[in-house]
Design a protein around this motif. Structure first.
Motif, PDB file in Angstrom:
ATOM      1  N   THR A  87       0.774  -1.155  -0.059  1.00 52.44           N
ATOM      2  CA  THR A  87       0.123  -0.046   0.077  1.00 52.44           C
ATOM      3  C   THR A  87       0.965   1.200  -0.069  1.00 52.44           C
ATOM      4  N   GLN A  88       0.952   1.862  -1.030  1.00 52.21           N
ATOM      5  CA  GLN A  88       1.770   3.162  -1.345  1.00 52.21           C
ATOM      6  C   GLN A  88       0.636   4.214  -1.039  1.00 52.21           C
ATOM      7  N   ARG A  89       1.134   5.357  -0.503  1.00 49.42           N
ATOM      8  CA  ARG A  89       0.521   6.567  -0.157  1.00 49.42           C
ATOM      9  C   ARG A  89       1.136   7.701  -0.999  1.00 49.42           C
ATOM     10  N   PHE A  90       0.223   8.509  -1.674  1.00 48.38           N
ATOM     11  CA  PHE A  90       0.584   9.438  -2.400  1.00 48.38           C
ATOM     12  C   PHE A  90      -0.292  10.827  -1.994  1.00 48.38           C
ATOM     13  N   VAL A  91       0.164  12.005  -2.483  1.00 48.18           N
ATOM     14  CA  VAL A  91      -0.536  13.286  -2.294  1.00 48.18           C
ATOM     15  C   VAL A  91      -0.404  13.843  -3.424  1.00 48.18           C
ATOM     16  N   ILE A  92      -1.579  14.627  -3.897  1.00 48.46           N
ATOM     17  CA  ILE A  92      -1.840  15.447  -5.262  1.00 48.46           C
ATOM     18  C   ILE A  92      -1.885  17.143  -4.360  1.00 48.46           C
ATOM     19  N   PHE A  93      -1.181  17.758  -5.247  1.00 47.73           N
ATOM     20  CA  PHE A  93      -1.291  19.154  -4.789  1.00 47.73           C
ATOM     21  C   PHE A  93      -1.186  20.028  -5.895  1.00 47.73           C
ATOM     22  N   LYS A  94      -1.491  21.052  -5.536  1.00 47.73           N
ATOM     23  CA  LYS A  94      -1.419  22.284  -6.823  1.00 47.73           C
ATOM     24  C   LYS A  94      -0.658  23.335  -6.365  1.00 47.73           C
ATOM     25  N   LEU A  95      -0.177  24.127  -7.389  1.00 51.62           N
ATOM     26  CA  LEU A  95       0.451  25.364  -7.334  1.00 51.62           C
ATOM     27  C   LEU A  95      -0.389  26.213  -7.923  1.00 51.62           C
ATOM     28  N   CYS A  96      -0.902  27.227  -7.205  1.00 54.34           N
ATOM     29  CA  CYS A  96      -1.796  28.069  -7.850  1.00 54.34           C
ATOM     30  C   CYS A  96      -1.479  29.518  -7.607  1.00 54.34           C
ATOM     31  N   SER A  97      -1.677  30.263  -8.768  1.00 55.03           N
ATOM     32  CA  SER A  97      -1.435  31.997  -8.913  1.00 55.03           C
ATOM     33  C   SER A  97      -2.328  32.572  -8.077  1.00 55.03           C
ATOM     34  N   SER A  98      -3.385  31.964  -7.553  1.00 58.27           N
ATOM     35  CA  SER A  98      -4.293  32.830  -6.494  1.00 58.27           C
ATOM     36  C   SER A  98      -4.799  31.614  -5.494  1.00 58.27           C
ATOM     37  N   CYS A  99      -4.633  32.207  -4.181  1.00 55.48           N
ATOM     38  CA  CYS A  99      -5.328  31.321  -3.122  1.00 55.48           C
ATOM     39  C   CYS A  99      -6.857  31.264  -3.445  1.00 55.48           C
ATOM     40  N   GLY A 100      -7.305  32.540  -3.813  1.00 53.42           N
ATOM     41  CA  GLY A 100      -9.043  32.445  -4.006  1.00 53.42           C
ATOM     42  C   GLY A 100      -9.354  31.421  -5.131  1.00 53.42           C
ATOM     43  N   SER A 101      -8.523  31.349  -6.123  1.00 51.39           N
ATOM     44  CA  SER A 101      -9.211  30.405  -7.274  1.00 51.39           C
ATOM     45  C   SER A 101      -7.896  29.790  -7.912  1.00 51.39           C
ATOM     46  N   CYS A 102      -8.224  28.553  -8.258  1.00 52.96           N
ATOM     47  CA  CYS A 102      -7.227  27.840  -8.956  1.00 52.96           C
ATOM     48  C   CYS A 102      -7.638  27.105 -10.071  1.00 52.96           C
ATOM     49  N   ASN A 103      -8.241  27.803 -11.029  1.00 54.51           N
ATOM     50  CA  ASN A 103      -8.900  27.276 -12.185  1.00 54.51           C
ATOM     51  C   ASN A 103      -8.060  27.652 -13.336  1.00 54.51           C
ATOM     52  N   TYR A 104      -7.017  28.553 -13.543  1.00 55.96           N
ATOM     53  CA  TYR A 104      -5.935  28.943 -14.467  1.00 55.96           C
ATOM     54  C   TYR A 104      -4.780  29.198 -13.963  1.00 55.96           C
ATOM     55  N   ASN A 105      -3.815  28.820 -14.965  1.00 56.80           N
ATOM     56  CA  ASN A 105      -2.280  29.288 -14.515  1.00 56.80           C
ATOM     57  C   ASN A 105      -1.860  28.514 -13.137  1.00 56.80           C
ATOM     58  N   TYR A 106      -2.221  27.204 -13.225  1.00 60.41           N
ATOM     59  CA  TYR A 106      -1.858  26.402 -12.122  1.00 60.41           C
ATOM     60  C   TYR A 106      -1.329  25.167 -12.578  1.00 60.41           C
ATOM     61  N   GLY A 107      -0.642  24.315 -11.744  1.00 61.64           N
ATOM     62  CA  GLY A 107       0.028  23.047 -12.133  1.00 61.64           C
ATOM     63  C   GLY A 107      -0.341  22.202 -10.946  1.00 61.64           C
ATOM     64  N   GLU A 108      -0.692  20.825 -11.321  1.00 59.43           N
ATOM     65  CA  GLU A 108      -0.960  19.592 -10.370  1.00 59.43           C
ATOM     66  C   GLU A 108       0.233  18.753 -10.522  1.00 59.43           C
ATOM     67  N   TYR A 109       0.406  18.319  -9.119  1.00 62.53           N
ATOM     68  CA  TYR A 109       1.608  17.330  -8.779  1.00 62.53           C
ATOM     69  C   TYR A 109       1.231  16.387  -7.990  1.00 62.53           C
ATOM     70  N   MET A 110       1.948  15.333  -8.262  1.00 59.18           N
ATOM     71  CA  MET A 110       1.694  13.891  -7.186  1.00 59.18           C
ATOM     72  C   MET A 110       3.075  13.624  -6.584  1.00 59.18           C
ATOM     73  N   VAL A 111       3.278  13.444  -5.327  1.00 58.85           N
ATOM     74  CA  VAL A 111       4.263  13.031  -4.687  1.00 58.85           C
ATOM     75  C   VAL A 111       4.057  12.020  -3.665  1.00 58.85           C
ATOM     76  N   ASP A 112       5.047  11.517  -3.304  1.00 61.47           N
ATOM     77  CA  ASP A 112       4.952  10.197  -2.038  1.00 61.47           C
ATOM     78  C   ASP A 112       4.401  11.208  -0.699  1.00 61.47           C
ATOM     79  N   LEU A 113       3.462  10.323  -0.104  1.00 59.80           N
ATOM     80  CA  LEU A 113       3.028  11.102   1.166  1.00 59.80           C
ATOM     81  C   LEU A 113       4.078  11.502   2.110  1.00 59.80           C
ATOM     82  N   ASP A 114       5.035  10.564   2.254  1.00 57.21           N
ATOM     83  CA  ASP A 114       6.326  10.750   3.174  1.00 57.21           C
ATOM     84  C   ASP A 114       7.013  11.825   2.894  1.00 57.21           C
TER      85      ASP A 114
END
Length: 432
Positions: A87-114
């Motif tokens: 059982t591996q554990r992963f986290v998906i997170f975003k880098l957003c250009s604005s905290c209020g909205s993250c619908n454009y100019n953003y990236g999505e990333y997946m990394v090991d939970l540890d």
């Protein structure tokens, strides 16, 4: 920043000395396995490690935690395991250009939970240390100022001018200290007192269990050992400390709680303080611009030219996670990313696969326990399945088609039966 890191290190060492569950660095087969799992999605050219993309204008936001079961050589070779799926554990997170909205100019990333927890919790602990240090210094000054004001009101006019001079000098220094972290003197002292003596209040910090470690030794009763480590909640929107059946925290022991097994040196049951861990996933919007202290002014009161020309630096936590993560940026219109960077050529060529995989994980390709969902990209909410629009259409189409075929078969059968009866009747009449 170096001073803050040193303070965190000393504070962590003090906690580790008294807490038997404090995190200890270690190298293991699990760490090696996790490091290789997403390696094809990371950059391969290590000859130019100094080349970095610019993510200073973005903020990090937690999106989802997910279990994913996959084949493990270690488990296949170990007779103690009854499965070869870790059982591996992963986290998906975003880098957003604005905290209020993250619908454009953003990236999505997946990394090991540890890796995610190591970076974010270290950052949160540094903030906590800076806040408590600022609370000790700033709020003590405010108390002294209040005492001086009271003395002045009582008629001690002789010390009035000296007190004002000290006040002005202290204000300048404290304003610079508050540049990195804001403190509320009405509540910070009580908060820091609890945080610095969690064990005295009957708590262990959940951050001490972000690496898998034994919490129950079976030597006394001959049972199986139990271990604690981070795990994803059922819907993936939280991270908690769970119980596992193996020393690598591959096999979750569902239905067991860590608080049923942790005790202090005197045998008293302890509870889990999750404030630091919660800060890693709840309402996260962490600016990737490193905070800077306010530079002192020269004697003429003019800003230092070097301060004006000082470059904005990226927060180390953000950069570490960015380097470690599998990246999906083009679909979100992410700017200043790795697409035009030669060091990330290998990853850029595989971005479409990475984006598809991240998208499938978000849409429920794996269930709460990390198994591949038989329903494809369905969503599991508290054990219930919610089908997609395509699945509903297919189900409706085949249901209606089956009913139509059944009706047609019935009509055809009736027609054939009726025709046979007519033929028999006519034959019977001729014979008569």
């Amino acid at each position: 920043m170096k001073l803050a890191l040193a303070s965190s290190f000393l504070f962590g060492a003090a906690v580790a000395a008294s807490n038997p569950f404090a995190v200890k660095s270690k190298n293991s087969a699990k760490a090696s396995y996790n490091a290789n799992l997403l390696s094809k999605a990371r950059r391969l050219n290590d000859a130019e490690e100094d080349v970095e993309v610019d993510i200073t204008g973005y903020s990090l936001k937690f999106e989802k935690c997910q279990f994913i079961k996959s084949y493990s050589d270690d488990m296949a070779e170990d007779e103690d395991y009854d499965t070869v799926l870790a059982t591996q554990r992963f986290v998906i997170f975003k880098l957003c250009s604005s905290c209020g909205s993250c619908n454009y100019n953003y990236g999505e990333y997946m990394v090991d939970l540890d890796d995610y927890l190591q970076a974010t919790i270290e950052y949160q602990q540094e903030l906590q240390e800076e806040m408590c240090n600022a609370c000790d210094e700033n709020c003590a000054v405010e108390e002294e100022e209040e005492e001086e004001d009271n003395e002045e009101e009582e008629g001690e006019d002789e010390d009035e001018e000296d007190g004002e001079d000290e006040e002005d000098g202290e204000d300048d220094g404290e304003d610079r200290k508050r540049k990195l972290v804001d403190v509320d003197c009405d509540s910070c002292a009580a908060e820091c007192e609890i945080y610095e003596d969690l064990e005295g209040a009957g708590y262990y910090d959940a951050a001490d269990f972000i690496e898998c470690q034994m919490i129950y030794d079976p030597e006394d009763d001959g049972g199986a050992g139990l271990y604690a480590g981070p795990m994803c909640s059922n819907n993936g929107n939280k991270i908690k400390i769970g119980v596992f059946e193996d020393e690598n925290c591959y096999k979750a022991a569902y239905g067991k709680s860590i608080e049923d097994y942790i005790v202090d040196e005197n045998g008293y049951t302890m509870q889990i303080y999750d404030g630091t861990l919660k800060a890693a996933y709840y309402n996260t919007c962490i600016s990737c611009t490193a905070p800077q202290e306010e530079e002192e002014q020269d004697e003429d009161g003019e800003d230092d030219e070097e301060a004006e020309e000082q470059e904005v630096e990226v927060l180390e936590m953000c950069m570490n996670l960015y380097e470690e993560a599998a990246k999906c940026e083009s679909s979100g219109g992410f700017q200043n990313g790795y697409a035009d960077n030669a060091n990330y050529e290998n990853q850029a060529s595989q971005e479409e696969l990475v984006c598809d995989f991240i998208d499938s994980v978000k849409k429920g390709a794996y269930d709460d326990e990390g198994e591949i969902s038989l329903y494809g990209k369905n969503r599991n909410v508290n054990g219930a399945s919610s089908t997609t629009g395509g699945q509903k259409f297919a189900l409706t189409f085949f249901t209606v088609g089956t009913v139509c075929l059944a009706v047609y078969a019935f009509m055809l059968h009736s027609k054939l039966t009726k025709g046979s009866s007519t033929n028999l009747s006519s034959q019977g009449g001729a014979m008569a």
